[in-house]
Design an enzyme around this catalytic site. Sequence first.
Site, PDB file in Angstrom:
ATOM      1  N   ASP A 154      21.833 -19.173 -39.603  1.00 50.32           N
ATOM      2  CA  ASP A 154      22.336 -20.416 -40.124  1.00 50.32           C
ATOM      3  C   ASP A 154      23.647 -20.272 -40.974  1.00 50.32           C
ATOM      4  O   ASP A 154      24.086 -18.920 -40.727  1.00 50.32           O
ATOM      5  CB  ASP A 154      21.224 -20.679 -41.359  1.00 50.32           C
ATOM      6  CG  ASP A 154      19.871 -21.147 -40.632  1.00 50.32           C
ATOM      7  OD1 ASP A 154      19.672 -21.501 -39.752  1.00 50.32           O
ATOM      8  OD2 ASP A 154      19.005 -21.259 -41.630  1.00 50.32           O
ATOM      9  N   GLU A 255      16.988 -27.149 -35.692  1.00 46.65           N
ATOM     10  CA  GLU A 255      17.681 -26.114 -36.581  1.00 46.65           C
ATOM     11  C   GLU A 255      17.935 -26.515 -37.748  1.00 46.65           C
ATOM     12  O   GLU A 255      18.880 -27.529 -37.998  1.00 46.65           O
ATOM     13  CB  GLU A 255      18.930 -25.336 -35.683  1.00 46.65           C
ATOM     14  CG  GLU A 255      19.573 -24.052 -36.170  1.00 46.65           C
ATOM     15  CD  GLU A 255      18.323 -22.870 -36.224  1.00 46.65           C
ATOM     16  OE1 GLU A 255      18.325 -22.577 -37.287  1.00 46.65           O
ATOM     17  OE2 GLU A 255      18.243 -22.608 -35.194  1.00 46.65           O
ATOM     18  N   THR A 256      17.690 -25.952 -38.800  1.00 44.70           N
ATOM     19  CA  THR A 256      17.960 -26.275 -40.336  1.00 44.70           C
ATOM     20  C   THR A 256      18.434 -25.045 -41.030  1.00 44.70           C
ATOM     21  O   THR A 256      18.215 -24.025 -40.747  1.00 44.70           O
ATOM     22  CB  THR A 256      16.874 -27.201 -40.726  1.00 44.70           C
ATOM     23  OG1 THR A 256      17.316 -27.872 -42.258  1.00 44.70           O
ATOM     24  CG2 THR A 256      15.753 -26.307 -41.067  1.00 44.70           C
ATOM     25  N   ASN A 258      17.854 -22.782 -43.415  1.00 41.90           N
ATOM     26  CA  ASN A 258      16.599 -22.154 -44.235  1.00 41.90           C
ATOM     27  C   ASN A 258      16.238 -20.568 -44.062  1.00 41.90           C
ATOM     28  O   ASN A 258      15.585 -20.056 -44.642  1.00 41.90           O
ATOM     29  CB  ASN A 258      15.162 -22.701 -43.497  1.00 41.90           C
ATOM     30  CG  ASN A 258      14.866 -22.409 -42.146  1.00 41.90           C
ATOM     31  OD1 ASN A 258      15.772 -21.620 -41.461  1.00 41.90           O
ATOM     32  ND2 ASN A 258      14.156 -23.183 -41.378  1.00 41.90           N
ATOM     33  N   ASP A 284      14.435 -24.424 -34.306  1.00 46.70           N
ATOM     34  CA  ASP A 284      14.849 -23.474 -35.370  1.00 46.70           C
ATOM     35  C   ASP A 284      14.562 -21.771 -35.022  1.00 46.70           C
ATOM     36  O   ASP A 284      13.221 -21.639 -34.575  1.00 46.70           O
ATOM     37  CB  ASP A 284      14.115 -23.923 -36.687  1.00 46.70           C
ATOM     38  CG  ASP A 284      14.839 -23.433 -37.814  1.00 46.70           C
ATOM     39  OD1 ASP A 284      15.627 -23.920 -38.724  1.00 46.70           O
ATOM     40  OD2 ASP A 284      14.303 -22.192 -38.169  1.00 46.70           O
ATOM     41  N   ASP A 400      12.735 -39.800 -39.714  1.00 53.65           N
ATOM     42  CA  ASP A 400      13.015 -39.982 -40.820  1.00 53.65           C
ATOM     43  C   ASP A 400      13.976 -40.951 -41.199  1.00 53.65           C
ATOM     44  O   ASP A 400      15.108 -41.145 -40.426  1.00 53.65           O
ATOM     45  CB  ASP A 400      13.529 -38.694 -41.400  1.00 53.65           C
ATOM     46  CG  ASP A 400      13.882 -38.264 -42.877  1.00 53.65           C
ATOM     47  OD1 ASP A 400      13.047 -38.447 -43.542  1.00 53.65           O
ATOM     48  OD2 ASP A 400      15.044 -38.259 -43.178  1.00 53.65           O
ATOM     49  N   GLU A 448       9.807 -43.962 -40.031  1.00 52.40           N
ATOM     50  CA  GLU A 448       9.657 -44.183 -41.625  1.00 52.40           C
ATOM     51  C   GLU A 448      10.447 -45.262 -42.010  1.00 52.40           C
ATOM     52  O   GLU A 448      11.683 -45.224 -41.956  1.00 52.40           O
ATOM     53  CB  GLU A 448      10.077 -42.769 -42.248  1.00 52.40           C
ATOM     54  CG  GLU A 448       9.935 -43.026 -43.692  1.00 52.40           C
ATOM     55  CD  GLU A 448      10.525 -41.685 -44.581  1.00 52.40           C
ATOM     56  OE1 GLU A 448      10.101 -41.387 -45.757  1.00 52.40           O
ATOM     57  OE2 GLU A 448      11.649 -41.332 -44.077  1.00 52.40           O
ATOM     58  N   ASP A 523       5.694 -35.738 -48.418  1.00 50.48           N
ATOM     59  CA  ASP A 523       6.548 -36.216 -49.718  1.00 50.48           C
ATOM     60  C   ASP A 523       5.861 -36.635 -50.709  1.00 50.48           C
ATOM     61  O   ASP A 523       5.870 -37.877 -50.678  1.00 50.48           O
ATOM     62  CB  ASP A 523       7.742 -36.845 -49.142  1.00 50.48           C
ATOM     63  CG  ASP A 523       7.480 -37.789 -48.379  1.00 50.48           C
ATOM     64  OD1 ASP A 523       6.350 -38.243 -47.934  1.00 50.48           O
ATOM     65  OD2 ASP A 523       8.453 -38.703 -48.097  1.00 50.48           O
TER      66      ASP A 523
END
Length: 769
Positions: A154, A255-256, A258, A284, A400, A448, A523
């Site tokens: 990251d 991949e984010t 974090n 990730d 999302d 969503e 959430d």
Amino acid sequence: MKNYSQLTFLKTLILYLFFILSSQSVAAINPDNLGASYSSDKQQITFRLYSSKATKIDLYLYDQASGSNEVARYALTKGSNNIWSITLTTSQLDSRLQGTIYYGYRAWGPNWPFDATWQKGSAIGFISDVDSEGNRFNPNKLLTDPYAKELSHDHISPQWNDGTIYASGPLYRNLDSGLYAPKGILLYPDTQTIGTKPTRALKDDVIYEVHLRGLTMNDTSIPAQYRGTYKGAALKAAYLADLGITAIEFLPVQETQNDANDMVESTEGDNYWGYMTLNYFAPDRRYASDKSAGGPTKEFKAMVKAFHDYGIKVFVDVVYNHTGEGGAWINGDSSTFNLYSWRGLDNPTYYSLTADKQHSWDNTGVGGNYNTVNPIAQNLIIDSLNYWINDLGVDGFRFDLASVLGNTCEHGCFNFDKMAANTALNRIINEFTERATWGGQGVDFIAEPWAVGGNSYQVGNFPAGWSEWNGQYRDTIRKDQNQMDTEAITLGQLANLFSGSAYLYQDDGRNPWNSINFLAAHDGFTLKDLYSCNSKNNLQPWPYGPSDGGEDNNHSWDQGLYNQAQEQRKATRNGIALMMLSAGTPMFNGGDEFLRSQQCNNNPYNLDSIANWLNFNWTSDQSVYNNFVKGMITFRKNHPSLRPADFYVGYDTNNNVMEQLRWFKPNGNVADRTYFNDPNNHAIAYRIDSSEFGEQTAAIYIAYNGWSGNVNFTLPWPGQGKNWYRVTDTSNWNEGVNMVKSAGNEDFIGGEYTTYGLNGRAVLVLIAK
């Protein structure tokens, strides 16, 4: 005879071709072959990259992921369709590149033209951080390939925690990011199996939404080195299958940012949920126990196979509405933005901008819309989905803030239009095969159906082919259970939701199963907290906080002071029961099967802690409740009448004199429009003729008492020669290990006109046999 044989042959050929074509997820994918890849003999490596506005792009090759300068640098050549490329032979590469190859790009363009005297960390050639066309080129920023199959690390990590090197603007534009920026990793092609994909219809699924790391990070039954990883998750497949889960829906696993979560035990800068994507192809790396090059990809595919071996689909939550590059560092400042990848390669292609192209257009609340209208940006979405489906083995997706995918305005505005053919929303459905009503090959697409601002709230208004998180199911039932004294909810509203939300999905040709029925998700409150907390408590100390944001009106209630703990468990049982009995596709959040609590934090996006990690060391109350959940899932699976392919009808379809669906008042009379529409009524029952769905059971009777006190229900006709038997009653008197009776062990109740006293705020389930 000859003509007949020819006709038969042609029919057979057409059917064969149809089968072959329909079994493919998509027709033509990535025709420009973007990304980095080896030739079939592994003797050549080709790098291909899109940029419509760049004037020069250089490829940088590294033998280390971080801390070292490049080993080699090559200029790409611009070809047709704005594709920049170069092909290298492996024999010509530096000996240091004979192992893992890491790579990145530097790009020049109209706002920063190339100058031969430029050096890393200099301003030579600079004109502006952003020009009138929205270009944001900056050669001091090493950019990752949008099509890289893995990233090395990251941008922020325990090894490097200074994010200013990735920023533009007067303070940071000359800081070079090359030493510490993430690099793409060149992977060899593999033939690793993902097992046999389940072909189950979505209507028959029970979806378990969970964070991949949180699933096992606190599970002592998993070897320590595998906790919080793909391999650890694979080891939970047996548990989930035993629970009755048929589809696991992971929060984002692309991949984010974090890696920084491991720096200190606090929430500062942490991103636990993962909705800030850095690359749409790479699994990730932090979630892999094998962090070597190719390790995350292989481990993810092995996990998918483990779930497939138990007949469980794998869904992933994808974030194609915005990226991890975020928005402006300072509101109103057009100069200072992160340049990780897309923005530094072709900002106006990959992002929706304001009319003057100086800022991001934002309907996401987290930095700016991905440019879902642009065909090139759409290509990346399609190519990414195809890779996760056909290479990594994924069975479905939850999108999302999916309303952004229906945007028809590229720059300077936002407009959702489900009928517009050029949206990403419709292109996805047109290019992929969605799974059919009765199952088979294909992909499950779940939206969503909202975003932030504009006309982005679109529950019930997505095109055919899309299922939706039914936010109205969630909110209406919450209000009825927890806010009867302040919210006017009618039994007509509840009846529509229990029977598949026809008012949302029938008019456009969709089905009950297109409604994803849920009461709690990641959430917000957990299901237990929904019935235990009067308000959010997000500013509590670590490890359950502090978290900012979060909804203020949760339609929650702690169930009062009398016998509080037991009443809270009953309310939670009611929530699970209603989801499992409603037409549609049920979904609940990981841990809701054992009364998991976040201590009233309803926005724990930043808590990489025991607040979000599932704890499988249960109390006796949790074990009893878990048995109830398993029992209700099993009951749903055993009764196809609870999983209708189409909406119920109010008349008899098999000549047994019993309507397919009929609604009753507690006194046994048929509920009429006046009763349904009176918000002062809070008790309703309905009978399903389950024999019309091929069941041995003659009928199912479900009663819901929303009142706090006991209500007597007069039971209707169970069918000729049949009697009513109790499967479950969620009342407190019935709490125990065998609360849901297994098939053949139901309790005898009686026949027509039998009176059943149902306690306050409880659900009753009977079968006729």
